[in-house]
Structure formats: structure tokens, C-alpha cells
Design a protein around this motif. Structure first.
Motif, mmCIF file in Angstrom:
data_model
loop_
_atom_site.group_PDB
_atom_site.id
_atom_site.type_symbol
_atom_site.label_atom_id
_atom_site.label_comp_id
_atom_site.label_asym_id
_atom_site.label_seq_id
_atom_site.Cartn_x
_atom_site.Cartn_y
_atom_site.Cartn_z
ATOM 1 N N ALA A 145 -36.488 84.315 57.587
ATOM 2 C CA ALA A 145 -36.687 83.739 56.244
ATOM 3 C C ALA A 145 -36.703 84.870 55.227
ATOM 4 O O ALA A 145 -37.731 85.235 54.681
ATOM 5 C CB ALA A 145 -37.992 82.959 56.214
ATOM 6 N N VAL A 146 -35.527 85.446 55.005
ATOM 7 C CA VAL A 146 -35.463 86.636 54.167
ATOM 8 C C VAL A 146 -34.692 86.362 52.876
ATOM 9 O O VAL A 146 -33.559 85.888 52.904
ATOM 10 C CB VAL A 146 -34.838 87.826 54.933
ATOM 11 N N VAL A 147 -35.354 86.647 51.775
ATOM 12 C CA VAL A 147 -34.749 86.496 50.454
ATOM 13 C C VAL A 147 -34.158 87.857 50.092
ATOM 14 O O VAL A 147 -34.859 88.865 50.095
ATOM 15 C CB VAL A 147 -35.793 86.059 49.414
ATOM 16 N N LEU A 148 -32.862 87.849 49.798
ATOM 17 C CA LEU A 148 -32.106 89.099 49.646
ATOM 18 C C LEU A 148 -31.471 89.184 48.267
ATOM 19 O O LEU A 148 -31.418 88.202 47.529
ATOM 20 C CB LEU A 148 -30.990 89.139 50.692
ATOM 21 N N ARG A 159 -49.162 88.513 68.208
ATOM 22 C CA ARG A 159 -49.773 87.173 68.189
ATOM 23 C C ARG A 159 -48.745 86.062 68.366
ATOM 24 O O ARG A 159 -49.064 84.884 68.315
ATOM 25 C CB ARG A 159 -50.458 86.958 66.828
ATOM 26 N N GLY A 160 -47.468 86.457 68.480
ATOM 27 C CA GLY A 160 -46.433 85.453 68.704
ATOM 28 C C GLY A 160 -45.753 84.957 67.438
ATOM 29 O O GLY A 160 -44.939 84.027 67.481
ATOM 30 N N VAL A 161 -46.046 85.583 66.296
ATOM 31 C CA VAL A 161 -45.356 85.198 65.053
ATOM 32 C C VAL A 161 -43.918 85.702 65.137
ATOM 33 O O VAL A 161 -43.677 86.855 65.508
ATOM 34 C CB VAL A 161 -46.067 85.821 63.825
ATOM 35 N N THR A 162 -42.957 84.840 64.818
ATOM 36 C CA THR A 162 -41.551 85.247 64.954
ATOM 37 C C THR A 162 -40.817 85.313 63.624
ATOM 38 O O THR A 162 -39.691 85.805 63.554
ATOM 39 C CB THR A 162 -40.793 84.274 65.883
ATOM 40 N N ASP A 163 -41.416 84.781 62.573
ATOM 41 C CA ASP A 163 -40.716 84.816 61.278
ATOM 42 C C ASP A 163 -41.747 84.819 60.155
ATOM 43 O O ASP A 163 -42.844 84.258 60.300
ATOM 44 C CB ASP A 163 -39.783 83.597 61.145
ATOM 45 N N MET A 164 -41.404 85.465 59.068
ATOM 46 C CA MET A 164 -42.246 85.485 57.856
ATOM 47 C C MET A 164 -41.312 85.547 56.654
ATOM 48 O O MET A 164 -40.175 86.021 56.769
ATOM 49 C CB MET A 164 -43.121 86.747 57.820
ATOM 50 N N VAL A 165 -41.803 85.142 55.498
ATOM 51 C CA VAL A 165 -40.997 85.281 54.290
ATOM 52 C C VAL A 165 -40.999 86.758 53.890
ATOM 53 O O VAL A 165 -42.049 87.387 53.780
ATOM 54 C CB VAL A 165 -41.539 84.413 53.142
ATOM 55 N N ARG A 166 -39.789 87.285 53.732
ATOM 56 C CA ARG A 166 -39.619 88.667 53.285
ATOM 57 C C ARG A 166 -38.698 88.646 52.063
ATOM 58 O O ARG A 166 -37.704 87.917 52.056
ATOM 59 C CB ARG A 166 -39.008 89.510 54.410
ATOM 60 N N PHE A 170 -36.273 93.300 57.849
ATOM 61 C CA PHE A 170 -37.074 94.301 58.558
ATOM 62 C C PHE A 170 -38.030 93.634 59.549
ATOM 63 O O PHE A 170 -38.456 92.490 59.365
ATOM 64 C CB PHE A 170 -37.843 95.192 57.562
ATOM 65 N N VAL A 171 -38.335 94.408 60.596
ATOM 66 C CA VAL A 171 -39.138 93.859 61.699
ATOM 67 C C VAL A 171 -40.547 93.508 61.201
ATOM 68 O O VAL A 171 -41.093 94.162 60.310
ATOM 69 C CB VAL A 171 -39.179 94.862 62.878
ATOM 70 N N LEU A 172 -41.134 92.481 61.771
ATOM 71 C CA LEU A 172 -42.458 92.011 61.330
ATOM 72 C C LEU A 172 -43.545 93.006 61.749
ATOM 73 O O LEU A 172 -43.352 93.792 62.689
ATOM 74 C CB LEU A 172 -42.754 90.646 61.957
ATOM 75 N N PRO A 173 -44.704 92.962 61.094
ATOM 76 C CA PRO A 173 -45.813 93.843 61.492
ATOM 77 C C PRO A 173 -46.175 93.624 62.970
ATOM 78 O O PRO A 173 -46.200 92.486 63.454
ATOM 79 C CB PRO A 173 -46.959 93.408 60.583
ATOM 80 N N ARG A 174 -46.470 94.732 63.637
ATOM 81 C CA ARG A 174 -46.705 94.662 65.087
ATOM 82 C C ARG A 174 -47.807 93.681 65.446
ATOM 83 O O ARG A 174 -47.681 92.907 66.399
ATOM 84 C CB ARG A 174 -47.046 96.061 65.627
#
Ligand code: FES
Length: 581
Positions: free
Chosen positions: A488-491, A468-475, A459-463
Motif C-alpha cells: 500500500a505505497v503512495v508514490l 508480529r506478522g504485519v505484511t503491509d502498511m501505508v507508505r 521500503f521494507v516494513l519495520p522489523r
């Protein structure tokens, strides 16, 4: 009836003879009704009757050309002395179906299985394309176990926008991020979408459809090179005609899916999946197909077998190119030849030849697209990893090649949402308590909980972070991810939250440790506290009230078991239980 008994019966006379070979009324009723279609009497002379299972539909743009592909298959069947009969099956259009096409994969598998068994067929050609249509048909073929060959419809031509390649799916996610971050306008998005789908065919990234087409080839169920020819290329029709010729021989040789889709074939497919940077969905589909054939395959096999395999194919979403480039570089035979030391080269597929013989002449025409084992795109061990830990006792997966390397080892505090809809409601808010280090957790998206296990894991990152230029987060979620997705998505967290897996007990503020090199996913909450939370938990009211969705919800297995329906696991054979004429 067991597969063994079934084989000996087939060897003595064609299965279709039970309908067409009888004299007097017993045979007349079958022959005469079919002659209403204008066939001459020779078609009933004992030649193999070949079904062409066609998942053509205007609601499945990826499969919309399969009527023309079926015509090419028919040419081949007639040429080889068979009698082709095309029939429609369900069609699952990934982009259109709600709540998710995955909900219906098992229904399609069940439908194709029943149609093949119920009709006077000696063999079947399976025409698939879009994501779920390929595994559904292979599951059906595994259960019925009549000679079968697959022809996938081929990928779309490369997408183009402003002179650059754009990948179906992959660029939808990229453009969405750009749009949310204000770096792209709505008008630009509309212009881009028209360049993304330039022809019929399935997604041309190494998404789930391309992955499953390649794995059908790696399993030995479709002809060499068949996976990569674009839908719009004349070779697609050459390969279809060849498949029509070959299925007639397969019936005469009595070479069945149970002798092709063996444990070594699945091991080959798992390693090929690692080398092509294939979709995480392939794990669920291969587990389900293996389950139909009684082949023992576990989630851990995917990690263990993939570890020594480097990524060789430089295709989106992990890499740079698209399926057209892959085709022109030589396609899957080049990859399988390159992997020779890691594969079961004695394996025999629908060609009737060993893998070694099949790929012996394969040559690579572009090393930028298909790398060599000595100089891979990504090193060994960078494929999909299987995680274990107290947050996922049944396992979870992460596609390393599609994730930002700095997040593969990460500790952060959870921000938890009970559904993807809950997340979407607040994802655009400025006051969302989220940092780049936060771990976003979405639950209620597993096979039973949604139901159907949708592709929402990336899913898309918080707006506010995108701005701020963040392109990836652990989900982390119990959902799947589109094969065209990245991050970086754990499924596939199992057991899912809806059945009381530990994912149900995570709370915002809990610390979570992701350590992909160590293959662990740890919720830093002690057992006593987890037990206390479990005691106060009630399952969500997620059971649909009626129809197929209810049947699915009551019988679906967890992701680590392939998400098939529990009563469909195992072979059924081709025998018709009762015959009333
Ligand atoms: Fe059908 Fe991508 S939507 S393959």
C-alpha cells in the motif's frame, strides 16, 4: 525544422544520400571510410541505411544478449534490401547502477537522439530491454522522428526455487521480508537467488521492463507478440529478423514515430497498462515520451482512462504467473483483442495495419493467465489510481492491485523520515514508535531531491512489525517503486519535498487520510499551520556540484510531467544543424 517539412524532404531522397550520394570528394570521404569495414560498393546505391541502436552491455545482464539479437535484425535488413549499421548506445542496468538508473534515463535518451541525428541513417532499430532503456530509446525516437522500430530483448525464463515459480524483483522483496522476520536463512536466500535468474533477458515479472515492452507494442512501436517472447526463445530472433525487414519498408513508406505515437496510441497504452497490471513507472515514462512528440497527456488521463479497464493479466507482482506463461497464453495481442471495445482499433503501428487487423487472429491458450473481459482477474477500476489533495497538489499514484485492500482507505499518524537512509538506520529497532496503523513517510527521494527519484517507495516494513506478522502498511513518498514491488505505497508525490512541496512540511504525529476510492490524500493540518511551517522551511542542500548530475538536478521536471529535462521536451527533427564538408 518541423516534422512536416522533414517528411517531404525524406520522400524525395533518402536522408543518407546527403552523405553517400555525392560525387567526387564530397561523397568519397564518407564512402571510403565506411568501406574500411569491407563493404562492397553497392551498399551506397541509395538503399535505406538502417542504424541498429544497441544497448548491449555486460553491466546490463538484461540486455547482454542483444548482440545476437542485432545479428538477427541485420539478416532482415539485408534481406529487405537495406544496409544495416549497428552502433552502441549507453546501457542502463537497473540492478547495478547507483544512485539509480533513472538518473540516467534522460542522458541515454539524449545520447541516442544525438547519435541517430548525427549519422547517415534513414531509419533505426532500437534494441532495448532493462527498465529505462526502453523509454529512453522511445523518447529519442520521438524527438528525432526518423522511421523507427523497437525490438525489446524479451524476458528471462521463469524463475524456479524448490519447485515453485519465483519472480525476479518480486521475490527479492518477499525473501527480504522473510529474512528480516527470521523465517528464512541467509543460506536459503543464496540458494533462491540462483534460481531467480535462469537466463539472459529482463525481469520476467510484470515489472517495469515487461510493462514497457508491452507498452512499446501497445503504442505500435514493436511488432505484435514481440514483447513476450522469452530472450532465450528462438522466436525472439525471428521477431528481430522480421523487424529488420520491416524497418526497410518503414523507411520506404516514410512511416515515422510521430504518425504512430499519437494521442490515440497513448490512450491505448494507458488502457493496456491497466489491463496487464503494469508498473507505476510506466506513467512517468509515457508522460516523458509523449512530451517529446508534443502529445498532450496529463496525470489525470491515467486515472480516467484506466477506470473502465479490469485487470486481465494474472502476473506477479499483482498476480500469480510470469512472462513465460504470458507468452504461451498468447501474449499482448490477446489482451488487445480482448480490450477491443476500449481501444482505438483504427490505430496504425509499425506493421502498417490497423490494430483491429493486427490482433484479429489472436487466440488465448490459457484463461488462467489472460482472463476474459467477462471474468477478469480484478474488476474495472482496480489499476493505478491518481490521488489529489493538500499533500500532493501535483498528484500522487498508488497501484491498487498490488496493495492490501484493507489499506486503500486508511487514516493514521505519520512517522516521518527525511531520507530513506534515515529510515534504514532505525527500521530494525525495537523502540521505534510504530504500529501497523502508522503511516510511514519518507521524503527527499524525488527527481531533484535524491537526485534521480529512486525505487525505494516500497521500503521494507519495520522489523518489529514484520516479526508480529504485519505484511503491509501505508507508505508515502516522493520516490518511485520497482515495477516488481507491491504494497500500500503512495508514490510520486508532487511537487516533491526538495522543491518545497507540502510533503516537506509533514511532521511525525500529524494525521493523514488516504482514501483511494475517493482519490484523495489529505494531510489533516490546516492551511494556516502549513503556511507557518512553510515560512520556516529552507530547501535541503541537494544540488550535486558538477557534471551530468548537476545538469539533471537543475533541469529535471517533476514526476507528474514525466521527469524529463525541461530543455529536452519537444521534437528536434532529423536535420543536422550544420554540415561542414
Ligand atoms: Fe533489468 Fe529488472 S533489472 S529488467
Amino acid at each position: 525544422m518541423t516534422a512536416e517539412r522533414d517528411h517531404s524532404a525524406q520522400a524525395s531522397r533518402p536522408r543518407s544520400g546527403a552523405w553517400f550520394a555525392a560525387e567526387a570528394r564530397a561523397g568519397m570521404i564518407y564512402r571510403s571510410w565506411l568501406r574500411a569495414e569491407g563493404f562492397t560498393p553497392e551498399v551506397f546505391d541509395g538503399r535505406p541505411v538502417i542504424g541498429i541502436a544497441n544497448s548491449w552491455s555486460e553491466l546490463t545482464p538484461c540486455n547482454v544478449h542483444l548482440r545476437a539479437v542485432a545479428d538477427a535484425v541485420k539478416r532482415g535488413v539485408w534481406q529487405a534490401g537495406g544496409f544495416p549499421l549497428e552502433f552502441p548506445t549507453m546501457s542502463l542496468g537497473e540492478s547495478l547502477m547507483r544512485p539509480t538508473a533513472m538518473l540516467f534515463r534522460n542522458l541515454m535518451a539524449m545520447e541516442v537522439e544525438e547519435l541517430v541525428r548525427a549519422n547517415p541513417l534513414d531509419g533505426v532499430v532500437l534494441l532495448s530491454g532493462c527498465d529505462k532503456t526502453t523509454p529512453a530509446m522511445l523518447m529519442a525516437a520521438g524527438s528525432v522522428d526518423l522511421p523507427a522500430i523497437m525490438v525489446t530483448g524479451g524476458p528471462m525464463l521463469n524463475g524456479k526455487y524448490r519447485g515453485a515459480d519465483v519472480g525476479s524483483g518480486t521475490h527479492v522483496w518477499r525473501f527480504e521480508q522473510e529474512l528480516v522476520a527470521g523465517r528464512m536463512t541467509q543460506e536459503e536466500c543464496v540458494a533462491a537467488e540462483s534460481g531467480m535468474a535462469r537466463s539472459c533477458g529482463h525481469c520476467m515479472t510484470m515489472g517495469t521492463a515487461s510493462t514497457m515492452a508491452c507498452l512499446a507494442e501497445a503504442l505500435g512501436m514493436q511488432l505484435p507478440g514481440s514483447a513476450a517472447w522469452p530472450a532465450a526463445d528462438s522466436h525472439r530472433y525471428v521477431t528481430a529478423q522480421s523487424a529488420g525487414q520491416r524497418i526497410v519498408e518503414l523507411v520506404r513508406e516514410d512511416l515515422r514515430p510521430s504518425r504512430i505515437m499519437t494521442r490515440p496510441a497513448f490512450e491505448n497504452a494507458i488502457r493496456v497498462n491497466a489491463a496487464i497490471g503494469g508498473s507505476t513507472n510506466a506513467i512517468i515514462h509515457l508522460l516523458a515520451i509523449a512530451g517529446r512528440l508534443g502529445v498532450l497527456l496529463s496525470l489525470d488521463d491515467f486515472d480516467e482512462l484506466a477506470r473502465p479497464v479490469p485487470t486481465l493479466v494474472n502476473l506477479m507482482p499483482s498476480g500469480r504467473y510470469l512472462m513465460e506463461d504470458f507468452c504461451y497464453a498468447g501474449g499482448l495481442p490477446v489482451v488487445m483483442r480482448e480490450l477491443a471495445d476500449l481501444l482505438h482499433n483504427e490505430h496504425v503501428g509499425v506493421t502498417g495495419n490497423t490494430l483491429a487487423e493486427t490482433v484479429a487472429g489472436a487466440e488465448c491458450w490459457n484463461r488462467d493467465v489472460i482472463a476474459s473481459l467477462d471474468d477478469p482477474v480484478q474488476p474495472a477500476g482496480s489499476g493505478t489510481a491518481v490521488l489529489r489533495g493538500n499533500l500532493c497538489p501535483g498528484g500522487a499514484v498508488v497501484k491498487q492491485s498490488a496493495a492490501s485492500p484493507h489499506l486503500l482507505k486508511h487514516r493514521g499518524q505519520a512517522l516521518v523520515f527525511d531520507s530513506i537512509e534515515d529510515y534504514h538506520q532505525v527500521a530494525g529497532r525495537d523502540d521505534l514508535p510504530v504500529e501497523a496503523s502508522t503511516i510511514l513517510v519518507v521524503r527527499g527521494a524525488g527527481p531533484k531531491g535524491y537526485p534521480g527519484m529512486p525505487e525505494i517507495g516500497n521500503f521494507v516494513l519495520p522489523r518489529k512489525l514484520l516479526e508480529r506478522g504485519v505484511t503491509d502498511m501505508v507508505r508515502i513518498s516522493d520516490a518511485r517503486m520497482s515495477g516488481t514491488g507491491f504494497g500500500a505505497v503512495v508514490l510520486h508525490v508532487a511537487p516533491e519535498s526538495a522543491v518545497g512541496g507540502p510533503l516537506a512540511f509533514v511532521r511525525s504525529g500529524d494525521w493523514i487520510q488516504l482514501d483511494v476510492p475517493a482519490r484523495t490524500l489529505t494531510l489533516e493540518v490546516n492551511d494556516r499551520e502549513l503556511a507557518r511551517r512553510r515560512a520556516g522551511w529552507a530547501p535541503p542542500p541537494c544540488s550535486p556540484g558538477r557534471g551530468y548530475a548537476r545538469l539533471y538536478s537543475e533541469h529535471v521536471l517533476q514526476a507528474d510531467q514525466g521527469a524529463d529535462l525541461d530543455f529536452l521536451v519537444g521534437a528536434s527533427g532529423a536535420d543536422v544543424p550544420r554540415h561542414n564538408h
